[in-house]
Scaffold this motif. Structure first.
Motif, PDB file in Angstrom:
ATOM      1  N   GLN A   1       1.016  -1.289  -0.269  1.00 15.12           N
ATOM      2  CA  GLN A   1       0.629  -0.438   0.263  1.00 15.12           C
ATOM      3  C   GLN A   1       0.753   1.019  -0.096  1.00 15.12           C
ATOM      4  OE1 GLN A   1      -3.148   0.731  -0.143  1.00 15.12           O
ATOM      5  NE2 GLN A   1      -4.289  -0.721   1.090  1.00 15.12           N
TER       6      GLN A   1
ATOM      7  N   THR B   1       1.062   4.198  -2.780  1.00 10.68           N
ATOM      8  CA  THR B   1       0.955   5.321  -2.522  1.00 10.68           C
ATOM      9  C   THR B   1       2.247   6.112  -2.970  1.00 10.68           C
ATOM     10  OG1 THR B   1      -0.407   4.782   0.495  1.00 10.68           O
ATOM     11  CG2 THR B   1       0.789   6.971  -0.761  1.00 10.68           C
TER      12      THR B   1
ATOM     13  N   ARG C   1       2.182   6.597  -6.127  1.00  9.55           N
ATOM     14  CA  ARG C   1       0.243   7.657  -6.460  1.00  9.55           C
ATOM     15  C   ARG C   1       1.031   9.200  -6.805  1.00  9.55           C
ATOM     16  NH1 ARG C   1      -4.835   6.693  -6.623  1.00  9.55           N
ATOM     17  NH2 ARG C   1      -3.717   4.404  -7.919  1.00  9.55           N
ATOM     18  N   TRP C   2       1.763   9.504  -5.906  1.00  2.86           N
ATOM     19  CA  TRP C   2       1.986  11.040  -5.796  1.00  2.86           C
ATOM     20  C   TRP C   2       2.681  11.537  -6.969  1.00  2.86           C
ATOM     21  CZ3 TRP C   2       0.666  13.181  -1.293  1.00  2.86           C
ATOM     22  CH2 TRP C   2       1.322  15.288  -1.366  1.00  2.86           C
TER      23      TRP C   2
ATOM     24  N   LEU D   1      -3.285   5.698   1.310  1.00  4.80           N
ATOM     25  CA  LEU D   1      -3.218   5.869  -0.552  1.00  4.80           C
ATOM     26  C   LEU D   1      -4.295   6.679  -1.219  1.00  4.80           C
ATOM     27  CD1 LEU D   1      -2.523   4.582  -3.532  1.00  4.80           C
ATOM     28  CD2 LEU D   1      -3.718   2.380  -3.731  1.00  4.80           C
TER      29      LEU D   1
ATOM     30  N   VAL E   1      -3.953   9.933  -0.850  1.00  2.88           N
ATOM     31  CA  VAL E   1      -2.432  10.707  -1.206  1.00  2.88           C
ATOM     32  C   VAL E   1      -3.944  11.147  -3.366  1.00  2.88           C
ATOM     33  CG1 VAL E   1      -0.714  10.295  -3.159  1.00  2.88           C
ATOM     34  CG2 VAL E   1      -0.852  10.270  -0.309  1.00  2.88           C
ATOM     35  N   SER E   2      -4.493  10.253  -2.763  1.00  6.28           N
ATOM     36  CA  SER E   2      -5.257  10.103  -4.076  1.00  6.28           C
ATOM     37  C   SER E   2      -6.303  11.621  -4.172  1.00  6.28           C
ATOM     38  CB  SER E   2      -5.944   8.053  -4.298  1.00  6.28           C
ATOM     39  OG  SER E   2      -5.138   7.553  -4.877  1.00  6.28           O
TER      40      SER E   2
END
Length: 338
Positions: A155, A159, A162-163, A210, A213-214
């Motif tokens: 996870q 994350t 994703r960032w 996650l 941050v999304s």
């Protein structure tokens, strides 16, 4: 001298000689050298029984680049998936929410005026720092969501990725959201995206890192500033994220983190006249709360992103939807040949 006196004198001389030999055999001691002392049985037992006292972490709010305690002094217990105590998180008040909005508004001018390239570099630096604290976030996510260490680590990796993904969009979103428009006349007509302003972000309740941050990264990468309300049940990863942001190149006030009761904090933000938009992702599991917040947001015509499904798959490809949610389109006319 009698025989008895002679024997006594002989024994005395022999004893003195033996004592002198023993003294000569002892190692010489330096003047002033301390005498060795054998530790007492009590001291030895205390040393063996010594136990370290846990140094518990004190979590605080993150407002304007600083770490204040809640204005009200209130905290609430945060527990793991088994109900065991993890920490006391600050419980934000309405005054804390107002202070966060003031900080976000103050930071908006500089952050929105920064170049897209600069914003992307700052977000990438944050990703580097998240990677450096991977072990800490893995432990917090595992405790918050009841995951195994391997699953929590996956996870955290997702994350960070994703960032980085959103950081890469900083200088590309204008090509997606803007462009040249054909018009009937000798004019250039150009559309360009601009940030909306101060955005209140309710992070998802079930995905503590996650999902957080999304919903946060697309808000700030496009030039907005944010007041973030993390998961009420699992706020610790968000509060630790504040520590990362404080030591990165992100200007103070661009992101403000308010832990506490989601409904209590969100109500103040939804009705605040200086908040320009609100993301209701954190109200996905409470339709009644979502409706109340949407009604309050209508008072000053806030842009509202309605909540999706409460069990949304935050690991799925996010697309550009959230990038475009909090952008305004500015259109410029320019005469040809001038």
């Amino acid at each position: 001298m009698s025989d008895e006196s002679g024997k006594t004198a002989k024994k005395t001389a022999t004893a003195q000689k033996a004592a002198g030999s023993a003294k000569a055999a002892e190692p010489a001691k330096k003047p002033g050298a301390p005498r060795a002392r054998k530790p007492s049985a009590q001291a030895a037992g205390a040393s063996r029984a010594r136990v370290r006292v846990d140094v518990l972490k004190t979590y605080k709010l993150f407002i304007g680049g600083k770490f204040p305690r809640s204005e009200s002094g209130r905290v609430y217990e945060v527990t793991d998936s088994q109900g065991d105590w993890l920490a006391n998180a600050p419980r934000s008040s309405r005054k804390d929410a107002r202070d966060a909005v003031v900080a976000a508004r103050k930071a908006f001018g500089g952050w929105s005026a920064a170049t897209a390239y600069n914003r992307g570099q700052i977000l990438y630096r944050i990703a580097e720092m998240l990677e450096g604290r991977r072990a800490q976030f893995t432990a917090e996510v595992a405790a918050a969501e009841g995951l195994s260490e391997a699953a929590a680590a996956a996870q955290v990796d997702a994350t960070v990725d994703r960032w980085v993904w959103y950081a890469g969009w900083s200088d590309k979103v204008a090509q997606v959201a803007g462009g040249a428009n054909p018009v009937a006349g000798p004019f250039f007509n150009l559309s360009t995206p601009e940030p909306t302003g101060v955005v209140a972000v309710l992070a998802p309740q079930e995905s503590s890192f996650l999902g957080l941050v999304s919903v946060l990264a697309p808000v700030i990468v496009t030039g907005n500033t944010a007041v973030l309300v993390p998961s009420e049940r699992a706020p610790l990863p968000a509060l630790s994220l504040g520590e990362v942001l404080a030591t990165s190149d992100l200007p103070g006030g661009v992101v403000n983190v308010l832990s506490g009761r989601t409904g209590e904090v969100a109500a103040t933000l939804a009705s605040h006249q200086d908040v320009n938009a609100i993301d209701l992702a954190g109200a996905a599991g409470d339709p009644e709360l979502a409706k109340e917040l949407e009604t309050s947001a209508a008072d000053n015509l806030k842009r509202v992103r309605r909540p999706g499904e409460p069990d949304a798959d935050w690991a799925a490809d996010p697309g550009t939807s959230r990038l475009l949610s909090f952008l305004e389109t500015k259109t410029v006319w320019h005469p040809m040949g001038v």
